[in-house]
Write an enzyme that holds these catalytic residues in place. Structure first.
Site, short mmCIF file in Angstrom:
data_model
loop_
_atom_site.label_atom_id
_atom_site.label_comp_id
_atom_site.label_asym_id
_atom_site.label_seq_id
_atom_site.Cartn_x
_atom_site.Cartn_y
_atom_site.Cartn_z
N ARG A 173 0.83 -1.21 0.00
CA ARG A 173 0.00 0.00 0.00
C ARG A 173 0.87 1.26 0.00
O ARG A 173 0.43 2.35 -0.40
CB ARG A 173 -0.94 -0.03 1.21
CG ARG A 173 -1.96 1.07 1.25
CD ARG A 173 -3.22 0.69 2.02
NE ARG A 173 -2.98 0.00 3.28
CZ ARG A 173 -2.50 0.57 4.39
NH1 ARG A 173 -2.21 1.83 4.42
NH2 ARG A 173 -2.33 -0.16 5.48
N TYR A 196 -16.04 14.00 -17.50
CA TYR A 196 -16.38 12.58 -17.46
C TYR A 196 -17.48 12.37 -16.40
O TYR A 196 -17.44 12.98 -15.33
CB TYR A 196 -15.13 11.76 -17.11
CG TYR A 196 -15.45 10.35 -16.71
CD1 TYR A 196 -16.11 9.50 -17.59
CD2 TYR A 196 -15.13 9.87 -15.45
CE1 TYR A 196 -16.43 8.20 -17.22
CE2 TYR A 196 -15.44 8.58 -15.07
CZ TYR A 196 -16.09 7.75 -15.97
OH TYR A 196 -16.42 6.47 -15.60
N ASP A 242 -7.25 16.23 -16.08
CA ASP A 242 -7.41 14.83 -16.52
C ASP A 242 -6.95 14.75 -17.97
O ASP A 242 -7.57 15.34 -18.87
CB ASP A 242 -8.89 14.43 -16.38
CG ASP A 242 -9.14 12.96 -16.73
OD1 ASP A 242 -8.40 12.41 -17.56
OD2 ASP A 242 -10.09 12.38 -16.18
N LYS A 266 -7.32 3.31 -19.98
CA LYS A 266 -7.62 3.66 -21.38
C LYS A 266 -6.37 3.53 -22.25
O LYS A 266 -5.86 2.45 -22.39
CB LYS A 266 -8.21 5.07 -21.44
CG LYS A 266 -9.24 5.39 -20.35
CD LYS A 266 -10.43 4.46 -20.37
CE LYS A 266 -11.47 4.93 -19.35
NZ LYS A 266 -12.35 3.87 -18.90
C1 LIG Z 1 -11.69 11.01 -18.87
C2 LIG Z 1 -11.86 9.93 -17.86
N1 LIG Z 1 -11.35 10.10 -16.63
C3 LIG Z 1 -11.47 9.17 -15.68
C4 LIG Z 1 -12.15 7.99 -15.91
C5 LIG Z 1 -12.30 6.98 -14.81
O1 LIG Z 1 -11.38 5.94 -15.00
P1 LIG Z 1 -11.57 4.47 -14.42
O2 LIG Z 1 -12.74 3.87 -15.12
O3 LIG Z 1 -10.26 3.81 -14.71
O4 LIG Z 1 -11.83 4.59 -12.96
C6 LIG Z 1 -12.70 7.75 -17.18
C7 LIG Z 1 -13.42 6.50 -17.45
O5 LIG Z 1 -14.06 6.33 -18.47
C8 LIG Z 1 -12.56 8.75 -18.18
O6 LIG Z 1 -13.06 8.59 -19.41
#
Ligand SMILES: Cc1ncc(COP(=O)(O)O)c(C=O)c1O
Length: 390
Positions: free
Chosen positions: A57, A110, A182, A207
């Site tokens: 952790r 998102y 992000d 992704k």
């Molecule tokens: C732009 C973006 N940020 C964060 C996330 C969240 O990621 P995770 O599904 O790995 O928790 C996503 C998920 O689709 C996303 O498209």
């Protein structure tokens, strides 16, 4: 070991010593903890990220290899990995905000992040204001004495609005606010937000960075060492740490990131351009098209425009549903950034937590279809889309 009985020898297996050569692939340290000759070294290792590896952790060598790789690509000083993108995003938000604080976010976000901001308001006493992603004057006007953080997405999910990072991050800095970006959709190959003034870059490594639809992961990269150490300590207590095997899968996927991104972007360009000229399509939302509201900002910020776009069918929701049922090669599935082309209906899936008003504010229609373009041959994809539109 030969002095011990079989029961004991089965437990304490000797470890191989690798000398005179080294593994080409980063080894998977699939261990929850580490053993010490000197207890003082163990104690010291628990107090800072640069001490000895103690417990999973806190740190793990495979996870650290991934953290350093992503931090290096983003131009940050260090990173904290998490078991999912939301794990990384929440580590940053919860680690930096307290009740009474105020956060300014761009409107287009998102869906999971948008839902979490609503949670922060409802359950944690944090206030949130929304501004357009390209409007530093609106950001300045929204700032209050208790504002702590600005939250942006380089390319926003799913309408692909592009944030004016240089203007927004510079204004955040002038106002003394931490800017968090992000960068999942752009990846560090298309944009490195720290170069444009961001303090923290977050990723869903699920992704493009991992790229093969086989692992979840998240990352928070820091421009500043003090902020990194503060968040590392918080993450140790919060516990979002990823499994070493997940980190290894991500590292393995990342080795082909450049090749994949080139193909994702090229395939998206071909599909978006042809769809824009198709009579059954009302609008295509990809920042590489001159009709997109972010076309100008994107042209200044990005060398290419990513592998995700959305489009609206002229026939509305019914036509959208018919399209989703008619594709044969593209898969109807969540997520994006993998090698396969995936499509989904944001209003009922990724952005289902938004009400009709909020969906409309995001520009997401009842019939909007999001396409996460894979790396297949583009003409096979176009043939599939054409037959589905027919
Ligand atoms: C732009 C973006 N940020 C964060 C996330 C969240 O990621 P995770 O599904 O790995 O928790 C996503 C998920 O689709 C996303 O498209």
């Amino acid at each position: 070991m030969t002095e011990y009985r079989p029961e004991t020898r089965a437990v304490h297996v000797p470890h191989p010593v690798v000398e005179g050569s080294r593994p080409i692939s980063v080894p998977i340290y699939q261990t929850s903890g580490f053993a010490f000759d000197d207890p003082a070294v163990m104690a010291e290792g628990m107090t800072a990220p640069d001490g000895a590896y103690v417990y999973g952790r806190y740190s793990n060598p495979t996870v650290r290899a991934l953290e350093e790789a992503v931090a290096g690509l983003e131009g940050g000083v260090a990173a904290v990995a998490a078991g999912s993108g939301m794990g990384a995003i929440n580590t940053v938000l919860l680690g930096l905000l307290k009740p009474g604080d105020h956060l300014i976010a761009q409107r287009a976000l998102y869906g999971g992040t948008a839902a979490m901001l609503n949670e922060l308001v409802a359950r944690f006493g944090v206030e949130v204001s929304y501004v357009p992603e390209h409007d530093p004057a609106a950001l300045r006007a929204a700032a209050r004495p208790e504002t702590k953080l600005v939250y942006l997405e380089t390319i926003a999910n799913p309408m692909c609005r592009v944030a004016d990072l240089p203007a927004m991050c510079a204004t955040a800095r002038e106002l003394g606010l931490v800017s968090v970006v992000d960068n999942t959709f752009a990846t560090p190959l298309l944009c490195r937000p720290i170069e444009h003034g961001a303090d923290v870059v977050v990723h869903s490594t699920t992704k493009y960075l991992s790229g093969h639809s086989d692992v979840l992961g998240g990352m928070a990269v820091f421009a500043d060492d003090a902020l990194y150490r503060k968040l590392w300590h918080f993450a140790v207590e919060l516990g979002p740490s990823p499994d070493p095997f997940a980190a290894w899968l991500t590292l393995r996927g990342m080795q082909t990131l450049a090749l994949r991104m080139e193909r994702h972007c090229g395939n998206a360009r071909l599909l978006a351009t042809r769809l824009a000229g198709h009579p059954a399509v009302a609008a295509v939302h990809w920042p590489g098209l001159p009709t997109h509201p972010s076309y100008e900002v994107a042209g200044k910020l990005l060398p290419d425009f990513g592998g995700v776009f959305s489009f609206d069918l002229a026939g509305g929701r019914a036509a959208g549903e018919r399209f989703m049922r008619s594709v044969r090669l593209a898969l109807v599935a969540p997520s994006l950034g993998g090698v396969e082309t995936l499509i989904l209906h944001p209003a009922t899936t990724s952005h289902r937590s938004l009400g009709p008003d909020e969906l409309a504010r995001h520009g997401i229609g009842e019939g909007t279809v999001r396409v996460a373009v894979g790396i297949e041959h583009p003409e096979d994809l176009w043939a599939d889309f054409e037959q589905a539109l027919a």
